[in-house]
Every structure is written in structure tokens, then in C-alpha cells.
Design a protein around this motif. Structure first.
Motif, short mmCIF file in Angstrom:
data_model
loop_
_atom_site.label_atom_id
_atom_site.label_comp_id
_atom_site.label_asym_id
_atom_site.label_seq_id
_atom_site.Cartn_x
_atom_site.Cartn_y
_atom_site.Cartn_z
N SER A 1 121.68 -9.29 -7.71
CA SER A 1 120.56 -9.18 -6.78
C SER A 1 121.06 -8.74 -5.42
CB SER A 1 119.85 -10.53 -6.66
OG SER A 1 120.69 -11.46 -6.00
N ILE A 2 120.15 -8.26 -4.60
CA ILE A 2 120.52 -7.81 -3.25
C ILE A 2 121.12 -8.96 -2.43
CG2 ILE A 2 119.66 -6.81 -1.10
CD1 ILE A 2 119.84 -4.87 -3.56
N PRO A 3 120.52 -10.16 -2.45
CA PRO A 3 121.16 -11.27 -1.70
C PRO A 3 122.57 -11.60 -2.20
CG PRO A 3 118.88 -11.81 -2.18
CD PRO A 3 119.20 -10.55 -2.95
N THR A 4 122.80 -11.47 -3.50
CA THR A 4 124.14 -11.73 -4.05
C THR A 4 125.14 -10.69 -3.55
OG1 THR A 4 123.18 -12.74 -6.02
CG2 THR A 4 125.47 -12.00 -6.18
N VAL A 5 124.73 -9.42 -3.53
CA VAL A 5 125.60 -8.35 -3.03
C VAL A 5 125.88 -8.56 -1.55
CG1 VAL A 5 125.79 -5.87 -2.64
CG2 VAL A 5 124.85 -6.71 -4.79
N ALA A 6 124.83 -8.91 -0.80
CA ALA A 6 125.00 -9.15 0.64
C ALA A 6 126.00 -10.28 0.89
CB ALA A 6 123.65 -9.47 1.28
N ALA A 7 125.90 -11.34 0.10
CA ALA A 7 126.82 -12.46 0.26
C ALA A 7 128.25 -12.05 -0.10
CB ALA A 7 126.37 -13.64 -0.61
N ALA A 8 128.40 -11.25 -1.16
CA ALA A 8 129.73 -10.80 -1.57
C ALA A 8 130.38 -9.93 -0.50
CB ALA A 8 129.65 -10.04 -2.89
N LEU A 9 129.56 -9.14 0.20
CA LEU A 9 130.08 -8.25 1.24
C LEU A 9 130.10 -8.90 2.62
CD1 LEU A 9 128.29 -4.91 0.23
CD2 LEU A 9 130.65 -5.60 -0.26
N VAL B 1 127.51 -9.38 4.57
CA VAL B 1 126.65 -8.60 5.44
C VAL B 1 125.20 -9.03 5.24
CG1 VAL B 1 128.17 -6.57 5.44
CG2 VAL B 1 126.33 -6.73 3.75
N ASP B 2 124.31 -8.54 6.08
CA ASP B 2 122.90 -8.82 5.96
C ASP B 2 122.30 -7.98 4.83
OD1 ASP B 2 120.62 -10.22 7.53
OD2 ASP B 2 119.87 -8.17 7.19
N ARG B 3 121.18 -8.46 4.25
CA ARG B 3 120.51 -7.71 3.19
C ARG B 3 120.11 -6.31 3.66
NH1 ARG B 3 115.47 -10.32 0.99
NH2 ARG B 3 114.98 -10.01 3.16
N ARG B 4 119.72 -6.19 4.91
CA ARG B 4 119.33 -4.87 5.43
C ARG B 4 120.48 -3.88 5.36
NH1 ARG B 4 116.90 -7.25 10.85
NH2 ARG B 4 118.80 -8.40 10.49
N THR B 5 121.69 -4.36 5.55
CA THR B 5 122.87 -3.49 5.46
C THR B 5 123.03 -2.99 4.03
OG1 THR B 5 123.93 -4.68 7.27
CG2 THR B 5 125.37 -3.36 5.85
N VAL B 6 122.81 -3.86 3.06
CA VAL B 6 122.89 -3.46 1.65
C VAL B 6 121.84 -2.38 1.37
CG1 VAL B 6 122.67 -4.22 -0.75
CG2 VAL B 6 123.80 -5.70 0.92
N SER C 1 129.21 -0.98 -10.12
CA SER C 1 128.92 -0.14 -8.96
C SER C 1 129.43 -0.78 -7.68
CB SER C 1 127.42 0.12 -8.83
OG SER C 1 126.97 0.88 -9.92
N LEU C 2 129.28 -2.10 -7.58
CA LEU C 2 129.80 -2.81 -6.41
C LEU C 2 131.32 -2.70 -6.36
CD1 LEU C 2 129.38 -4.54 -3.91
CD2 LEU C 2 129.39 -6.56 -5.40
N ASP C 3 131.97 -2.85 -7.51
CA ASP C 3 133.44 -2.72 -7.56
C ASP C 3 133.89 -1.33 -7.12
OD1 ASP C 3 133.66 -5.33 -8.46
OD2 ASP C 3 133.80 -4.75 -10.58
N GLU C 4 133.18 -0.29 -7.59
CA GLU C 4 133.51 1.09 -7.21
C GLU C 4 133.28 1.31 -5.72
OE1 GLU C 4 131.26 3.69 -9.72
OE2 GLU C 4 132.11 2.78 -11.53
N PHE C 5 132.20 0.76 -5.19
CA PHE C 5 131.88 0.87 -3.77
C PHE C 5 133.03 0.28 -2.94
CE2 PHE C 5 130.12 -1.24 0.01
CZ PHE C 5 129.53 -0.17 0.66
#
Length: 68
Positions: free
Chosen positions: A7-15, A17-22, A51-55
Motif C-alpha cells: 500500500s502507499i502508506p507502507t511504501v511511505a513508511a519504508a522510504l 517519506v510522506d504519502r504525497r512524496t510517494v 518495483s520498490l526494490d528496483e526504485f
């Protein structure tokens, strides 16, 4: 085929950053998503874990060593 979707919140937490940045990364085409839209309502996007790993790999920077 088993694809792990984040989910977007999960990606934001992993990075960290804020959800808006994602969403900005997604809009720029830097972070691919899967759209799970189920009708005419709001889209529900998920980021494949690969995709997150590649990013992260594309954005990795090796810091130069300093001489003493």
C-alpha cells in the motif's frame, strides 16, 4: 505467480517519506503501480515489492571515501 503488493502508506513508511512524496514518484513515472480499481470509484493503487526494490537500487548512491 505470487506478487507482493504494498500500500502507499507502507511504501511511505519504508522510504521514511510522506504519502504525497510517494504519489509524486508515481506521477513522475519513477515508481510503477498496479491499479486495483473495482468500478468507477477512486482507484486503489498498490506498489509491487519488486518495483520498490528496483526504485531503491536506481537511487542508491555510493559515498566517496575521505582521505585522512
Amino acid at each position: 505467480m505470487s506478487v507482493r503488493l504494498l500500500s502507499i502508506p507502507t511504501v511511505a513508511a519504508a522510504l521514511d517519506v510522506d504519502r504525497r512524496t510517494v504519489y509524486r514518484f508515481i506521477a513522475a513515472g519513477d515508481l510503477p503501480v498496479v491499479d486495483l480499481r473495482t468500478g468507477s470509484g477512486r482507484s486503489r493503487v498498490r506498489v509491487p515489492a519488486a518495483s520498490l526494490d528496483e526504485f531503491l537500487s536506481r537511487r542508491a548512491v555510493v559515498m566517496p571515501t575521505t582521505r585522512r
